[in-house]
Design a protein around this motif. Sequence first.
Motif, PDB file in Angstrom:
ATOM      1  N   SER A 160       0.846  -1.194   0.000  1.00 55.59           N
ATOM      2  CA  SER A 160       0.000   0.000   0.000  1.00 55.59           C
ATOM      3  C   SER A 160       0.880   1.242   0.000  1.00 55.59           C
ATOM      4  O   SER A 160       1.766   1.385   0.852  1.00 55.59           O
ATOM      5  N   LEU A 161       0.632   2.124  -0.954  1.00 54.51           N
ATOM      6  CA  LEU A 161       1.428   3.350  -1.133  1.00 54.51           C
ATOM      7  C   LEU A 161       0.515   4.547  -0.935  1.00 54.51           C
ATOM      8  O   LEU A 161      -0.491   4.685  -1.643  1.00 54.51           O
ATOM      9  N   SER A 162       0.827   5.402   0.007  1.00 53.92           N
ATOM     10  CA  SER A 162      -0.048   6.536   0.291  1.00 53.92           C
ATOM     11  C   SER A 162       0.119   7.625  -0.759  1.00 53.92           C
ATOM     12  O   SER A 162       1.203   7.790  -1.358  1.00 53.92           O
ATOM     13  N   TYR A 163      -0.937   8.409  -0.967  1.00 56.43           N
ATOM     14  CA  TYR A 163      -0.858   9.510  -1.935  1.00 56.43           C
ATOM     15  C   TYR A 163       0.184  10.561  -1.526  1.00 56.43           C
ATOM     16  O   TYR A 163       0.903  11.075  -2.403  1.00 56.43           O
ATOM     17  N   PRO A 164       0.319  10.903  -0.229  1.00 55.41           N
ATOM     18  CA  PRO A 164       1.388  11.849   0.127  1.00 55.41           C
ATOM     19  C   PRO A 164       2.778  11.349  -0.249  1.00 55.41           C
ATOM     20  O   PRO A 164       3.619  12.139  -0.718  1.00 55.41           O
ATOM     21  N   ASP A 165       3.045  10.034  -0.067  1.00 55.63           N
ATOM     22  CA  ASP A 165       4.359   9.508  -0.433  1.00 55.63           C
ATOM     23  C   ASP A 165       4.557   9.507  -1.949  1.00 55.63           C
ATOM     24  O   ASP A 165       5.646   9.818  -2.446  1.00 55.63           O
ATOM     25  N   VAL A 166       3.508   9.150  -2.684  1.00 57.60           N
ATOM     26  CA  VAL A 166       3.601   9.199  -4.154  1.00 57.60           C
ATOM     27  C   VAL A 166       3.793  10.641  -4.617  1.00 57.60           C
ATOM     28  O   VAL A 166       4.569  10.921  -5.548  1.00 57.60           O
ATOM     29  N   SER A 167       3.126  11.582  -3.952  1.00 58.44           N
ATOM     30  CA  SER A 167       3.269  13.004  -4.306  1.00 58.44           C
ATOM     31  C   SER A 167       4.699  13.467  -4.096  1.00 58.44           C
ATOM     32  O   SER A 167       5.276  14.179  -4.947  1.00 58.44           O
ATOM     33  N   ASP A 168       5.313  13.073  -2.950  1.00 52.51           N
ATOM     34  CA  ASP A 168       6.699  13.481  -2.689  1.00 52.51           C
ATOM     35  C   ASP A 168       7.648  12.889  -3.727  1.00 52.51           C
ATOM     36  O   ASP A 168       8.632  13.537  -4.124  1.00 52.51           O
ATOM     37  N   THR A 169       7.363  11.674  -4.161  1.00 57.60           N
ATOM     38  CA  THR A 169       8.242  11.031  -5.138  1.00 57.60           C
ATOM     39  C   THR A 169       8.143  11.693  -6.506  1.00 57.60           C
ATOM     40  O   THR A 169       9.155  11.905  -7.195  1.00 57.60           O
TER      41      THR A 169
END
Length: 279
Positions: A160-169
């Motif tokens: 599971s990948l959170s949207y905040p982490d995907v946004s930072d990437t």
Amino acid sequence: MRRIQHGHDDYAYDEHGHGYGHGYDHERENAYAGADEESGEPRRRRRTLALLAAGLVTLALLPVVVDRAVAARIESRTAKAFQQGMDTPLPPEVQVRGFPVVTQAASGTLRRVDITAHDIPAQGTTRPLPVSELSLRLDGLTKSDDDSEARARSARATASLSYPDVSDTLGLEISQGSRPGRVSAVVVLPLGGEVTVETSVSAVSGNRIAFKDFEVTGGSLPAAGSMILDRVFERPIPLRNIPDGLHLRSVTTTTDGLDADFTGRSVTFRPQDTAREDT
């Protein structure tokens, strides 16, 4: 005085025929006394049977207690190894399935082990995207003689990948899109203002998540903005926070983030793999 007996009762009379009291029934006393003496043996017998039953229950539960102790030890060691390998802040939840575990351990193969880990961190370019939760199902798990690695005959996993982490990437504000399999991204324009676009997400080779076919859903995107998005989305995000042998099969969107599903055979986990780029 004379005594007259009526049935089991006897009465005493004086010389004038007046009764003055109730006589004592010795036979009844003897009968009660005999009953009390006889009741002691049944009580002792019942107590013996109760103790025997308790002993049998204890013997029946003993294998369960021993099996649970063995399972707990395996779960604790597995959790420690996984925490070391994935650098998680807390040990994962580990459950060894099936009974008895003792015979599985003796054979060297555990039928099924479930692992749920949280907050697997990113590590630079080797592991660019953190994993909020990783759920693993390992079937036919064995370990090497020197405990340097564990191998599962087959495995399934969901990261599971959170949207905040995907946004930072990605460097963009990412959220759930208007349709399944799509995400929304907010692009801040160099001269002010912002544009909202949607793009599809999919699994590609090399355990990577690709973002393709973006379209503008809000605002006006100049040509320079299109070039920026092309560069942002042209390189899929690799997922390397998982054991060797797992292959990304699909990616789905949720309200909280992305769920990446993996399957694999002969899946290997090494506690010291954190330093390797092919973890």
